[in-house]
Design an enzyme around this catalytic site. Structure first.
Site, PDB file in Angstrom:
ATOM      1  N   CYS A 150      -3.976  -4.117  -7.966  1.00  0.00           N
ATOM      2  CA  CYS A 150      -3.461  -2.745  -8.116  1.00  0.00           C
ATOM      3  C   CYS A 150      -3.797  -2.196  -9.498  1.00  0.00           C
ATOM      4  O   CYS A 150      -3.638  -1.020  -9.750  1.00  0.00           O
ATOM      5  CB  CYS A 150      -1.964  -2.715  -7.883  1.00  0.00           C
ATOM      6  SG  CYS A 150      -1.111  -3.669  -9.117  1.00  0.00           S
ATOM      7  N   SER A 189       0.823  -1.210   0.000  1.00  0.00           N
ATOM      8  CA  SER A 189       0.000   0.000   0.000  1.00  0.00           C
ATOM      9  C   SER A 189       0.860   1.264   0.000  1.00  0.00           C
ATOM     10  O   SER A 189       2.062   1.224   0.268  1.00  0.00           O
ATOM     11  CB  SER A 189      -0.911  -0.009   1.224  1.00  0.00           C
ATOM     12  OG  SER A 189      -0.102  -0.065   2.381  1.00  0.00           O
ATOM     13  N   GLU A 195      -8.087   4.613  -2.314  1.00  0.00           N
ATOM     14  CA  GLU A 195      -8.062   3.213  -2.747  1.00  0.00           C
ATOM     15  C   GLU A 195      -8.896   2.387  -1.757  1.00  0.00           C
ATOM     16  O   GLU A 195      -8.599   2.363  -0.559  1.00  0.00           O
ATOM     17  CB  GLU A 195      -6.622   2.673  -2.766  1.00  0.00           C
ATOM     18  CG  GLU A 195      -6.556   1.239  -3.262  1.00  0.00           C
ATOM     19  CD  GLU A 195      -5.140   0.687  -3.327  1.00  0.00           C
ATOM     20  OE1 GLU A 195      -4.375   0.868  -2.364  1.00  0.00           O
ATOM     21  OE2 GLU A 195      -4.805   0.045  -4.349  1.00  0.00           O
TER      22      GLU A 195
END
Ligand code: NAD
Length: 486
Positions: A281, A226, A380
């Site tokens: 991702c 992350s 996200e």
């Protein structure tokens, strides 16, 4: 109950850790293994061992390193289904996607197995009179690899095959949420004849990473995870004089123009948004659609999302949408659904409904009429969650994408060649898709995330990975040839 072990100097070792993390099958919520949170001392021992092994492995012939990788490739192909089942078990993604992931991992071994070609240097025979210059590539030492949970196979394979092909030794730390796959892969590396100490595995979390960051014997760090942790690993690793590549989070924008083939776009946008439960991702988590076709697109996209089979993929190969990784991720996503409603976006498909009771599920979630600045557009979420924004033009869509802090990838759906060129020339993102839902990374090209999706200079994969895992010597020599004219 499986107890995850560390692997150092060719030995399987039970960790001395006091703390363990439960590893779940997220599809039914059952605990399937215990992962040790190994100590700094254990990590230090593995690094010391890798540093010792580097003295010999770094000087092994390129051809013998290459041969082991060829053998590993064969073994992995033979074990594809078994590895894919393990991924489905510990990560939750469906078997077909898991097999795709194994295939991507194997491609990285194939890339690394051509190391004799890739490692060749450059030369110039006459840079001055009788003076020639040669450039050689050498390994850098011990590489530490830190992986996320969402690709238990593919991401570690971005790291260790090329690192060891270049002559480095490696200490890998898989995600403590999905450590099982790396155990099995390490056994297969042993079977392929990888000498002891070349690939080591230390399981755990923060303590292991802290030792990687501060230990002077670690030369390079490959991180994937992350944004916040990536930034931390990059900054701290650089402070400790290490070479670092840190691939981080994403919020990828998919742009759909009015001339796009709607049926094909819907199918691919569904795969891009909800494949691997959105835990990719490269997930297409924001859709920017031109107003003229927005009603039709949203209707068809929502209908297709409602038809997706949700369930425990470890027990049913027909499941499309598996669970998210943990209960916390499910709850966090539900909070984002509440947030989206508060922010005034239109919830047209609610992932809190029609989901299995056991396991950590979020159904496909769609918000229409989102706006720049909303948290559900900016952050996200890493779940099967799509935020749709209606736009007037391609230019407006690109301006919106540019306001997001992430820039891992972006896709466009259109048959207009000039629009494709305008998109390619103007969008700030590293991985672009044209009429594709996911511009997936392939071993032979660098994985080129931009902005806060990447920290460092040299990316993983492609030619970048060879440069990242090597340092160069440039040799300038004068060899006077005049005497032969006498
Ligand atoms: P994460 O950042 O939580 O964990 C990644 C790794 O960092 C794990 O090995 C974990 O043990 C370690 N870690 C976690 N907290 C730490 C801390 N405080 N200090 C030191 N180390 C720590 O990521 P995740 O949840 O496992 O994976 C999902 C994230 O990975 C998403 O943001 C996703 O976009 C990203 N990702 C990016 C790419 C890419 O190519 N850009 C690819 C895959 C995943």
């Amino acid at each position: 109950m499986r107890l995850i072990k560390n692997y150092v100097d060719g030995q399987w070792i039970e960790s001395k850790a006091k703390e363990f993390e439960d590893v779940y099958n997220p599809g039914d919520g059952e605990v399937i293994a215990k992962c040790p949170l190994s100590t700094r001392d254990e990590t230090k021992e593995a690094i010391e061992n890798a540093a010792e092994t580097f003295k010999t492995w770094g000087k092994t012939s390129v051809l013998s390193r290459q041969k082991i990788l060829f053998k590993l490739q064969q073994i992995l192909v033979e074990h594809t289904d078994e590895l894919a089942r393990l991924i489905t078990l510990e990560n939750g993604k469906n078997f077909k996607e898991a097999k795709g992931e194994v295939g991507r991992g194997i491609e990285n071994v194939e890339h690394a197995a051509s190391i004799a070609n890739l490692l060749m240097g450059d030369n110039l025979s006459t840079i001055a009179t009788d003076v020639e210059v040669h450039n050689y590539k050498y390994p850098i030492g011990v590489i530490a690899g830190i992986a996320p949970f969402n690709f238990p196979m593919m991401v570690p394979f971005w790291m260790f095959p090329m690192a060891i092909a270049c002559g480095n030794t490696v200490v890998m730390k898989p995600s403590e949420k999905t450590p099982i796959l790396m155990q099995r892969v390490t056994e297969l590396c042993e079977e392929a004849g990888l000498p002891k100490g070349v690939l080591n595995v230390v399981n755990g979390g923060v303590e292991v990473v802290n030792e990687f960051l501060e230990n002077p014997q670690v030369a390079g760090i490959s991180f994937v995870g992350s944004k916040n942790i990536g930034e931390l690993v990059y900054r701290k690793g650089c402070q400790h004089d290490k070479r670092v590549q840190a691939l981080a989070g994403a919020k990828n924008h998919t742009i759909i123009l009015k001339d796009a083939d709607i049926e094909d776009t819907v199918t691919k946008a569904i795969g891009g948004a909800f494949g691997s439960a959105g835990e990719r991702c490269m997930a297409g988590s924001v859709i920017l659609v031109e107003e003229e076709i927005a009603d039709e697109f949203v209707e068809k996209f929502t209908k297709a999302a409602k038809e997706l089979k949700v369930g425990d993929a470890s027990k049913d190969d027909d499941v499309f949408l598996g669970p998210v990784i943990r209960k916390e991720n499910q709850e966090r996503t539900f909070r984002y659904i509440e947030k989206g409603i508060e922010e005034g976006a239109s919830l047209i498909l609610d992932g809190r409904k029609n989901i299995p009771e056991k396991g950590f599920f979020v159904g496909p979630t769609i918000f229409d009429n989102c706006k720049v600045g909303m948290k559900i557009w900016a952050e996200e979420i890493f779940a099967p969650f799509v935020s749709i924004i209606r736009v007037k033009s391609l230019k407006e869509a690109i301006e919106i994408a540019h306001q997001n802090e992430f820039a891992n990838g972006s896709c466009i759906f259109t048959n207009n060649a000039a629009a494709i060129r305008y998109f390619r020339e103007n969008i700030d993102a590293g991985m672009l898709g044209v009429n594709l839902g996911v511009p997936a990374p392939v071993a032979f090209f660098a994985f080129s995330g931009w902005k806060h999706s990447f920290y460092g200079d040299l990316h993983c994969n492609g030619k970048d990975s060879i440069l990242f895992y090597t340092r160069r010597k440039v040799v300038t020599s004068q060899l006077k040839t005049g005497e032969f004219d006498k």
